[in-house]
Scaffold this active site. Structure first.
Site, mmCIF file in Angstrom:
data_model
loop_
_atom_site.group_PDB
_atom_site.id
_atom_site.type_symbol
_atom_site.label_atom_id
_atom_site.label_comp_id
_atom_site.label_asym_id
_atom_site.label_seq_id
_atom_site.Cartn_x
_atom_site.Cartn_y
_atom_site.Cartn_z
ATOM 1 N N LYS A 195 37.631 41.007 48.827
ATOM 2 C CA LYS A 195 38.572 42.010 48.306
ATOM 3 C C LYS A 195 38.141 43.406 48.715
ATOM 4 C CE LYS A 195 38.139 43.893 44.056
ATOM 5 N NZ LYS A 195 37.962 43.939 42.609
ATOM 6 N N ASP B 68 34.678 37.401 36.765
ATOM 7 C CA ASP B 68 34.558 38.837 37.036
ATOM 8 C C ASP B 68 33.957 39.513 35.812
ATOM 9 O OD1 ASP B 68 34.740 41.136 38.539
ATOM 10 O OD2 ASP B 68 36.834 40.826 39.091
ATOM 11 N N ASP C 15 34.912 39.253 43.724
ATOM 12 C CA ASP C 15 34.641 40.031 44.941
ATOM 13 C C ASP C 15 33.170 39.832 45.313
ATOM 14 O OD1 ASP C 15 33.231 41.674 43.151
ATOM 15 O OD2 ASP C 15 34.843 43.156 43.039
#
Ligand code: R5P
Length: 327
Positions: free
Chosen positions: A198, A225, A175
């Site tokens: 996102k 992530d 993201d």
């Protein structure tokens, strides 16, 4: 520090704590946790810690609230036992995603955790890959943040990029937050980047991917992530990347929280390999899927950091220059 060092493990992740102690060439300090019928906990330190440099390792893992209270009681017990200095080692920081007041009338729980840990008796904190950098500033005591990146870089260089040409890969940030947080991945790996756009419409842990910014068609997409919780982000990202024509999908994340049915969802997804750190103990079912999950050992990094803190040495020397600027 010119005092004896002693390392204790809370009950959350004895495997990691044991590996850290072994690398430090010491045994874990002895302690006992008693849970009474009224669910109150008692921690008894079974070794003398008077005037010692004490480290207590407790990650945030299930049952999260109980391991947190155990840590607080542990810290308090160490203070009453006259430890000279106590460092709380939190491989995965509790409530790290509650780091801002982005809704009316909610708590900034990560800051509350920092307050509690200090009030309980920690003189310093050592943690890893915080969800957001401001958490470090929630403390008024020294708080060191380790970054797992060098261990991931070694795996990418020694395994992934030997299986397939490095030029075939694109780094996909989970993201916008990950893109900012992990920008040193581009510097170090010199790979093109794509970013998942996102958002979370509500608290159902079902994120929505609006678009992917960057070129992924025909590429081996390596999603980066900080943590995998429900697995929703990775599963949705993988579906999107597949639709956009990525030829392979892999993922890497530091903290394998893997809550609820995350393992089942990930195994059923198009992600062929999920590379994670060992900051949180993984359930046995992760080991049942050894073909899909790769667990990286972060104990050497923690052991080196603890030794540096004890010796009064710089921690930034543990990181390559690209990462050092952020550590
Ligand atoms: C974003 O908020 C984080 O960086 C992770 O993407 C998130 O914590 C993963 O959560 P889940 O696996 O539940 O989608």
């Amino acid at each position: 520090m010119n005092r004896e060092m002693i390392v204790f493990s809370g009950s959350s992740h004895p495997g990691l704590a044991g590996a850290i102690a072994e690398r430090l060439g010491s045994r874990l300090g002895r302690s006992r946790v008693v849970k009474f019928s009224n669910e109150n906990l008692m921690v008894r330190i079974e070794d003398n810690v008077r005037e010692k440099d004490v480290f207590v390792i407790q990650t945030s893992s299930s049952p999260v609230n109980e391991t947190l209270v155990e840590l607080l009681i542990f810290l308090d017990a160490l203070r009453y036992a006259s430890a000279a200095r106590v460092t709380a080692v939190l491989p995965y920081f509790p409530y790290c995603r509650s780091d801002k007041k982005d809704e009316p009338r909610i708590s900034v729980a990560a800051r509350l955790m920092a307050d509690l840990i200090q009030a309980a008796g920690a003189d310093r904190v050592l943690t890893m890959d915080l969800h957001s950098p401001q958490i470090q500033g929630f403390f008024r005591i020294p708080a060191d943040q380790l970054l797992a990146a060098p261990v991931f870089f070694d795996y990418f260089n020694e395994v992934l990029f030997k299986e397939e040409s490095k030029e075939d890969f694109v780094l996909v940030m989970g993201d916008h937050g990950a893109a900012k947080k992990f920008s040193y991945y581009f510097d170090e790996l010199q790979l093109p980047v794509a970013i998942m756009d996102k958002f979370r419409p509500d608290h159902t842990e079902k994120p929505v991917i609006r678009q992917v910014i960057g070129k992924v068609r025909g590429k081996a997409a390596l999603i980066i992530d900080d943590e995998i919780a429900s697995g929703g982000t990775l599963v949705e990202a993988a579906k999107f990347l597949q639709k956009e024509g990525a030829k392979r999908i892999l993922a890497a994340a530091v903290h394998p929280v893997l809550s609820g049915r995350a393992v089942e969802s990930l195994v059923a997804s198009p992600i062929e390999r999920i590379i994670v750190g060992d900051t949180v103990p993984v359930r046995p079912k992760v080991r049942d899927h050894a073909d899909r999950f790769v667990l990286l050992d972060l104990s050497p990094l923690f052991a080196r950091a603890i030794q540096c803190i004890h010796n009064g040495d710089s921690l930034s020397d543990l990181f390559p220059p690209s990462v050092k600027r952020r550590a």
